[in-house]
Design a protein around this motif. Structure first.
Motif, PDB file in Angstrom:
ATOM      1  N   HIS A 225      -2.387 -10.105  -4.343  1.00 11.23           N
ATOM      2  CA  HIS A 225      -2.177  -8.740  -4.818  1.00 11.23           C
ATOM      3  C   HIS A 225      -2.833  -8.513  -6.173  1.00 11.23           C
ATOM      4  O   HIS A 225      -2.712  -9.337  -7.075  1.00 11.23           O
ATOM      5  CB  HIS A 225      -0.677  -8.455  -4.916  1.00 11.23           C
ATOM      6  CG  HIS A 225      -0.377  -7.075  -5.352  1.00 11.23           C
ATOM      7  ND1 HIS A 225      -0.137  -6.752  -6.662  1.00 11.23           N
ATOM      8  CD2 HIS A 225      -0.304  -5.923  -4.646  1.00 11.23           C
ATOM      9  CE1 HIS A 225       0.087  -5.451  -6.745  1.00 11.23           C
ATOM     10  NE2 HIS A 225      -0.006  -4.925  -5.540  1.00 11.23           N
TER      11      HIS A 225
ATOM     12  N   SER B  56      -1.094  -1.887  -7.085  1.00 12.52           N
ATOM     13  CA  SER B  56      -0.578  -0.923  -6.118  1.00 12.52           C
ATOM     14  C   SER B  56      -0.087   0.298  -6.867  1.00 12.52           C
ATOM     15  O   SER B  56       0.247   0.226  -8.053  1.00 12.52           O
ATOM     16  CB  SER B  56       0.587  -1.508  -5.306  1.00 12.52           C
ATOM     17  OG  SER B  56       0.136  -2.525  -4.454  1.00 12.52           O
TER      18      SER B  56
ATOM     19  N   GLY C 246      -8.434  -3.227   0.275  1.00 16.42           N
ATOM     20  CA  GLY C 246      -7.347  -2.315  -0.061  1.00 16.42           C
ATOM     21  C   GLY C 246      -7.024  -1.421   1.117  1.00 16.42           C
ATOM     22  O   GLY C 246      -7.814  -1.298   2.053  1.00 16.42           O
TER      23      GLY C 246
ATOM     24  N   TRP D 188      -0.749   2.966   2.449  1.00 14.43           N
ATOM     25  CA  TRP D 188       0.472   2.603   3.150  1.00 14.43           C
ATOM     26  C   TRP D 188       1.472   3.736   3.029  1.00 14.43           C
ATOM     27  O   TRP D 188       1.328   4.630   2.196  1.00 14.43           O
ATOM     28  CB  TRP D 188       1.084   1.305   2.590  1.00 14.43           C
ATOM     29  CG  TRP D 188       1.304   1.336   1.100  1.00 14.43           C
ATOM     30  CD1 TRP D 188       0.481   0.836   0.145  1.00 14.43           C
ATOM     31  CD2 TRP D 188       2.394   1.946   0.399  1.00 14.43           C
ATOM     32  NE1 TRP D 188       0.997   1.083  -1.110  1.00 14.43           N
ATOM     33  CE2 TRP D 188       2.165   1.764  -0.977  1.00 14.43           C
ATOM     34  CE3 TRP D 188       3.534   2.624   0.811  1.00 14.43           C
ATOM     35  CZ2 TRP D 188       3.039   2.240  -1.950  1.00 14.43           C
ATOM     36  CZ3 TRP D 188       4.409   3.100  -0.167  1.00 14.43           C
ATOM     37  CH2 TRP D 188       4.156   2.895  -1.526  1.00 14.43           C
TER      38      TRP D 188
ATOM     39  N   TYR E  74      -1.022   3.143  -2.232  1.00 14.16           N
ATOM     40  CA  TYR E  74      -2.183   2.295  -1.971  1.00 14.16           C
ATOM     41  C   TYR E  74      -1.917   0.906  -2.530  1.00 14.16           C
ATOM     42  O   TYR E  74      -1.047   0.724  -3.381  1.00 14.16           O
ATOM     43  CB  TYR E  74      -3.449   2.876  -2.624  1.00 14.16           C
ATOM     44  CG  TYR E  74      -3.316   2.975  -4.126  1.00 14.16           C
ATOM     45  CD1 TYR E  74      -3.724   1.928  -4.952  1.00 14.16           C
ATOM     46  CD2 TYR E  74      -2.742   4.093  -4.730  1.00 14.16           C
ATOM     47  CE1 TYR E  74      -3.567   1.994  -6.328  1.00 14.16           C
ATOM     48  CE2 TYR E  74      -2.590   4.170  -6.098  1.00 14.16           C
ATOM     49  CZ  TYR E  74      -3.006   3.122  -6.892  1.00 14.16           C
ATOM     50  OH  TYR E  74      -2.840   3.182  -8.255  1.00 14.16           O
ATOM     51  N   THR E  75      -2.666  -0.051  -2.050  1.00 12.44           N
ATOM     52  CA  THR E  75      -2.614  -1.398  -2.582  1.00 12.44           C
ATOM     53  C   THR E  75      -3.993  -2.012  -2.489  1.00 12.44           C
ATOM     54  O   THR E  75      -4.762  -1.692  -1.587  1.00 12.44           O
ATOM     55  CB  THR E  75      -1.552  -2.268  -1.845  1.00 12.44           C
ATOM     56  OG1 THR E  75      -1.398  -3.504  -2.524  1.00 12.44           O
ATOM     57  CG2 THR E  75      -1.883  -2.495  -0.396  1.00 12.44           C
ATOM     58  N   GLU E  76      -4.319  -2.857  -3.445  1.00 13.72           N
ATOM     59  CA  GLU E  76      -5.629  -3.510  -3.501  1.00 13.72           C
ATOM     60  C   GLU E  76      -5.404  -5.000  -3.702  1.00 13.72           C
ATOM     61  O   GLU E  76      -4.603  -5.411  -4.527  1.00 13.72           O
ATOM     62  CB  GLU E  76      -6.442  -2.949  -4.663  1.00 13.72           C
ATOM     63  CG  GLU E  76      -7.859  -3.442  -4.723  1.00 13.72           C
ATOM     64  CD  GLU E  76      -8.778  -2.796  -3.700  1.00 13.72           C
ATOM     65  OE1 GLU E  76      -9.808  -3.409  -3.372  1.00 13.72           O
ATOM     66  OE2 GLU E  76      -8.476  -1.685  -3.225  1.00 13.72           O
ATOM     67  N   TRP E  77      -6.141  -5.792  -2.933  1.00 11.21           N
ATOM     68  CA  TRP E  77      -6.012  -7.241  -2.964  1.00 11.21           C
ATOM     69  C   TRP E  77      -7.376  -7.859  -3.235  1.00 11.21           C
ATOM     70  O   TRP E  77      -8.414  -7.298  -2.864  1.00 11.21           O
ATOM     71  CB  TRP E  77      -5.453  -7.746  -1.644  1.00 11.21           C
ATOM     72  CG  TRP E  77      -4.028  -7.284  -1.434  1.00 11.21           C
ATOM     73  CD1 TRP E  77      -3.572  -5.998  -1.380  1.00 11.21           C
ATOM     74  CD2 TRP E  77      -2.880  -8.101  -1.278  1.00 11.21           C
ATOM     75  NE1 TRP E  77      -2.209  -5.966  -1.202  1.00 11.21           N
ATOM     76  CE2 TRP E  77      -1.765  -7.250  -1.127  1.00 11.21           C
ATOM     77  CE3 TRP E  77      -2.689  -9.468  -1.233  1.00 11.21           C
ATOM     78  CZ2 TRP E  77      -0.471  -7.723  -0.948  1.00 11.21           C
ATOM     79  CZ3 TRP E  77      -1.402  -9.943  -1.044  1.00 11.21           C
ATOM     80  CH2 TRP E  77      -0.297  -9.083  -0.910  1.00 11.21           C
TER      81      TRP E  77
ATOM     82  N   SER F 262       5.063  -8.152  -1.779  1.00 11.49           N
ATOM     83  CA  SER F 262       4.289  -8.179  -3.030  1.00 11.49           C
ATOM     84  C   SER F 262       4.019  -6.777  -3.539  1.00 11.49           C
ATOM     85  O   SER F 262       4.080  -6.513  -4.741  1.00 11.49           O
ATOM     86  CB  SER F 262       2.960  -8.903  -2.816  1.00 11.49           C
ATOM     87  OG  SER F 262       3.177 -10.258  -2.526  1.00 11.49           O
ATOM     88  N   THR F 263       3.728  -5.875  -2.626  1.00 14.01           N
ATOM     89  CA  THR F 263       3.469  -4.486  -3.007  1.00 14.01           C
ATOM     90  C   THR F 263       4.734  -3.857  -3.584  1.00 14.01           C
ATOM     91  O   THR F 263       4.701  -3.211  -4.638  1.00 14.01           O
ATOM     92  CB  THR F 263       2.959  -3.693  -1.798  1.00 14.01           C
ATOM     93  OG1 THR F 263       1.759  -4.311  -1.313  1.00 14.01           O
ATOM     94  CG2 THR F 263       2.678  -2.247  -2.155  1.00 14.01           C
TER      95      THR F 263
ATOM     96  N   LEU G 298       5.356  -2.437  -7.397  1.00 12.55           N
ATOM     97  CA  LEU G 298       5.764  -1.043  -7.630  1.00 12.55           C
ATOM     98  C   LEU G 298       7.046  -0.978  -8.454  1.00 12.55           C
ATOM     99  O   LEU G 298       7.181  -0.109  -9.321  1.00 12.55           O
ATOM    100  CB  LEU G 298       5.939  -0.319  -6.298  1.00 12.55           C
ATOM    101  CG  LEU G 298       4.657  -0.112  -5.507  1.00 12.55           C
ATOM    102  CD1 LEU G 298       4.968   0.425  -4.122  1.00 12.55           C
ATOM    103  CD2 LEU G 298       3.691   0.798  -6.247  1.00 12.55           C
TER     104      LEU G 298
ATOM    105  N   TRP H 200       2.306  -8.354   3.238  1.00 14.31           N
ATOM    106  CA  TRP H 200       1.893  -7.648   2.030  1.00 14.31           C
ATOM    107  C   TRP H 200       2.981  -6.758   1.449  1.00 14.31           C
ATOM    108  O   TRP H 200       2.947  -6.430   0.259  1.00 14.31           O
ATOM    109  CB  TRP H 200       0.642  -6.813   2.298  1.00 14.31           C
ATOM    110  CG  TRP H 200       0.779  -5.800   3.404  1.00 14.31           C
ATOM    111  CD1 TRP H 200       0.470  -5.979   4.715  1.00 14.31           C
ATOM    112  CD2 TRP H 200       1.256  -4.464   3.285  1.00 14.31           C
ATOM    113  NE1 TRP H 200       0.728  -4.836   5.428  1.00 14.31           N
ATOM    114  CE2 TRP H 200       1.206  -3.892   4.568  1.00 14.31           C
ATOM    115  CE3 TRP H 200       1.722  -3.690   2.219  1.00 14.31           C
ATOM    116  CZ2 TRP H 200       1.613  -2.578   4.815  1.00 14.31           C
ATOM    117  CZ3 TRP H 200       2.115  -2.386   2.463  1.00 14.31           C
ATOM    118  CH2 TRP H 200       2.051  -1.842   3.754  1.00 14.31           C
TER     119      TRP H 200
END
Length: 141
Positions: free
Chosen positions: A30, A33, A70, A73, A56-59, A125-126, A130, A122
Motif C-alpha cells: 500500500h 488511499s 491503483g 473502490w 481510491y487506492t494506489e499500490w 490495508s486500505t 483511511l 487489499w
C-alpha cells in the motif's frame, strides 16, 4: 535498479512490460488511499437515506521496481455485511505481455490486472490507511 520480473527496460511510452507469471512476483504494498467526497444537494442529506462511500487506492512494488497499480473502490452494505469492492478497471503503468513477448491489448491487460487485484487482501490495508488519514482525534482542553 532493474527488477528481475521485467524482461526489458522501461520503454519510451512509459509502460513497464511483464508477463502474467512475473506479475505474481511483484510485492505490492500500500502507498496511499483516499475517499472521494460525495456531492449532494441539502435536500438529499436526509437522515436514513442511502449513502455511497467510495475512494481510491494506489499500490507500489516493495521490491523497488517503478511498478504502480491503483484502483477505485466502494463500500457496499448487504444485510449483515460490509464489503469493499473494486470499481472499474485499475490504473497502472504496467502492460502485460503474452508468452510470445508481444503486448496484450490494453483492455485485456487491465482485465488481467483487475483479476490480480480481486484476489489481493487489499481492503484491510486500505481501511487502516483511511483511519489514519481521516480519523478525528478528540481535542484536549
Amino acid at each position: 535498479m532493474r527488477h528481475p520480473a521485467f524482461g526489458a527496460p522501461r520503454s519510451l511510452d512509459g509502460l513497464l512490460r511483464l508477463s502474467a507469471p512475473a506479475l505474481q512476483t511483484l510485492q505490492l504494498t500500500h502507498l496511499v488511499s483516499g475517499i472521494y467526497e460525495e456531492h449532494s444537494s441539502p435536500t438529499l442529506q436526509a437522515c436514513g437515506r442511502p449513502t455511497r462511500i467510495a475512494g481510491y487506492t494506489e499500490w507500489i512494488d516493495a521490491a523497488g521496481s517503478p511498478a504502480t497499480l491503483g484502483w477505485d473502490w466502494e463500500i457496499r452494505c448487504v444485510p449483515g455485511q460490509v464489503r469493499w469492492h473494486r470499481v472499474g478497471l485499475p490504473f497502472t503503468n504496467l502492460l502485460l505481455v503474452g508468452d510470445d513477448q508481444r503486448d496484450l491489448p490494453w483492455q485485456r491487460s487491465l482485465e488481467c490486472l483487475a483479476a490480480r487485484v480481486d484476489v489481493m487482501a487489499w481492503a484491510e490495508s486500505t481501511c487502516r490507511a483511511l483511519h489514519l488519514q481521516y480519523a478525528v482525534l478528540p481535542h484536549r482542553f
